[in-house]
Design a protein around this motif. Structure first.
Motif, PDB file in Angstrom:
ATOM      1  N   VAL A   5      -6.255  11.908  -9.475  1.00 21.62           N
ATOM      2  CA  VAL A   5      -7.654  11.679  -9.111  1.00 21.62           C
ATOM      3  C   VAL A   5      -8.149  10.329  -9.607  1.00 21.62           C
ATOM      4  N   ASP A   6      -7.847   9.978 -10.837  1.00 18.04           N
ATOM      5  CA  ASP A   6      -8.336   8.700 -11.379  1.00 18.04           C
ATOM      6  C   ASP A   6      -7.804   7.527 -10.571  1.00 18.04           C
ATOM      7  N   TRP A   7      -6.516   7.569 -10.264  1.00 15.60           N
ATOM      8  CA  TRP A   7      -5.925   6.476  -9.467  1.00 15.60           C
ATOM      9  C   TRP A   7      -6.552   6.416  -8.075  1.00 15.60           C
ATOM     10  N   ALA A   8      -6.674   7.578  -7.425  1.00 19.09           N
ATOM     11  CA  ALA A   8      -7.231   7.611  -6.071  1.00 19.09           C
ATOM     12  C   ALA A   8      -8.671   7.113  -6.060  1.00 19.09           C
ATOM     13  N   GLN A   9      -9.463   7.523  -7.035  1.00 19.66           N
ATOM     14  CA  GLN A   9     -10.849   7.068  -7.089  1.00 19.66           C
ATOM     15  C   GLN A   9     -10.921   5.555  -7.272  1.00 19.66           C
ATOM     16  N   ILE A  47      -7.070  -5.200   4.568  1.00 18.87           N
ATOM     17  CA  ILE A  47      -5.948  -4.559   5.258  1.00 18.87           C
ATOM     18  C   ILE A  47      -4.940  -4.019   4.248  1.00 18.87           C
ATOM     19  N   ALA A  48      -4.670  -4.787   3.191  1.00 18.18           N
ATOM     20  CA  ALA A  48      -3.741  -4.319   2.159  1.00 18.18           C
ATOM     21  C   ALA A  48      -4.287  -3.072   1.468  1.00 18.18           C
ATOM     22  N   SER A  49      -5.583  -3.087   1.180  1.00 20.08           N
ATOM     23  CA  SER A  49      -6.205  -1.921   0.546  1.00 20.08           C
ATOM     24  C   SER A  49      -6.213  -0.725   1.487  1.00 20.08           C
ATOM     25  N   ALA A  50      -6.480  -0.977   2.767  1.00 21.18           N
ATOM     26  CA  ALA A  50      -6.546   0.112   3.748  1.00 21.18           C
ATOM     27  C   ALA A  50      -5.210   0.830   3.877  1.00 21.18           C
ATOM     28  N   HIS A  51      -4.120   0.123   3.692  1.00 25.24           N
ATOM     29  CA  HIS A  51      -2.797   0.750   3.786  1.00 25.24           C
ATOM     30  C   HIS A  51      -2.672   1.888   2.783  1.00 25.24           C
ATOM     31  N   VAL A  53      -5.410   3.300   1.120  1.00 25.83           N
ATOM     32  CA  VAL A  53      -6.551   4.199   1.289  1.00 25.83           C
ATOM     33  C   VAL A  53      -6.302   5.204   2.413  1.00 25.83           C
ATOM     34  N   GLU A  54      -5.695   4.777   3.502  1.00 25.03           N
ATOM     35  CA  GLU A  54      -5.439   5.696   4.616  1.00 25.03           C
ATOM     36  C   GLU A  54      -4.529   6.850   4.186  1.00 25.03           C
ATOM     37  N   GLN A  55      -3.575   6.572   3.315  1.00 29.57           N
ATOM     38  CA  GLN A  55      -2.695   7.640   2.832  1.00 29.57           C
ATOM     39  C   GLN A  55      -3.439   8.601   1.904  1.00 29.57           C
ATOM     40  N   ILE A  56      -4.380   8.074   1.128  1.00 28.84           N
ATOM     41  CA  ILE A  56      -5.210   8.947   0.297  1.00 28.84           C
ATOM     42  C   ILE A  56      -6.083   9.825   1.189  1.00 28.84           C
ATOM     43  N   LEU A  57      -6.682   9.222   2.212  1.00 24.91           N
ATOM     44  CA  LEU A  57      -7.538   9.982   3.123  1.00 24.91           C
ATOM     45  C   LEU A  57      -6.742  11.054   3.859  1.00 24.91           C
TER      46      LEU A  57
END
Length: 244
Positions: A5-9, A47-51, A53-57
């Motif tokens: 959770v901490d990493w994902a947040q 775009i790098a962050s979205a890569h 974030v999409e897996q977290i989502l």
């Protein structure tokens, strides 16, 4: 939901910072009339962050692409931002909600299943084709078993009955041993159980999923249980000793 959770947040918060809209300053000597907003971060960084974030989502909100409206006219990343904001709330309050609305029993994490199973099922699973995902996993376990014993002449139930047989190996018919053959009742029970379990997986799960037309889609939790069954079989095959 088995998530750091901490990493994902942290990843979600970073994405929100990068995609925040602000009124960009006018170019020198030019006055721009009307709304003119841009993301604070560069498109390369977003775009790098979205890569990630999409897996977290995909883990936290599996249907976010279908359920969160897209507003490309507002901003390219508007759908992602709303989904991230929802995911932040889920991560913050999931433990509390689970504790207040239901028991906090352990949950099965699909990513912890044997790699043969989840790698085969994952693309179909993301599109919510659960029955096809289970079938794909069953085929992969069968194929990997064939690879391990070097056989293409038998498949599925006959294959597993042969490889888990208690009999000594024969030319062209190697065996998989889950424990050393010490002549004990335990050895015979383990081998017989593995063969019977494999037959149940293919006769009771794989065949109906593949051969029955017009079956309704499997509920997600039932499909996950079926994947878990094939994960057990895959792990047995993967760790078994090959005896030729």
């Amino acid at each position: 939901m088995n998530v750091d959770v901490d990493w994902a947040q942290g990843e979600l918060a970073q994405f929100l910072q990068l995609t925040e809209l602000y009124r960009a300053p006018d170019p020198p000597g030019i006055m721009v009339i009307g709304p003119r907003k841009a993301n604070r971060g560069s498109q390369e960084d977003i775009i790098a962050s979205a890569h990630v974030v999409e897996q977290i989502l995909d883990r936290v909100l599996p249907r976010w692409r279908a359920e969160v409206p897209a507003s490309p006219r507002v901003n390219r990343w508007s759908q992602h931002r709303e989904a991230v904001q929802r995911a932040v709330v889920v991560l913050q309050r999931d433990a509390e909600i689970q504790g207040r609305l239901g028991d906090d029993a352990p949950q099965l994490n699909a990513a912890s299943l044997h790699a043969w199973v989840w790698s085969a099922a994952q693309p179909l699973w993301r599109d919510r084709h659960f029955r096809e995902a289970v079938t794909a996993a069953a085929r992969r376990v069968n194929r990997e078993t064939q690879n391990k014993v070097g056989r293409r002449d038998v498949t599925e139930t006959p294959l597993f009955q042969t490889v888990f047989s208690k009999d000594d190996p024969k030319p062209g018919q190697p065996r998989l041993r889950l424990m050393p053959d010490d002549g004990s009742d335990t050895f015979r029970s383990v081998q017989r159980g593995a063969a019977a379990f494999a037959e149940g997986c293919y006769a009771g799960i794989r065949n109906p999923n593949s051969h029955e037309d017009g079956l309704p889609e499997l509920p997600e939790h039932e499909a996950l249980e079926q994947l878990a069954a094939f994960s057990v079989l895959a792990r047995w095959v993967d760790t078994a000793s090959l005896v030729q």
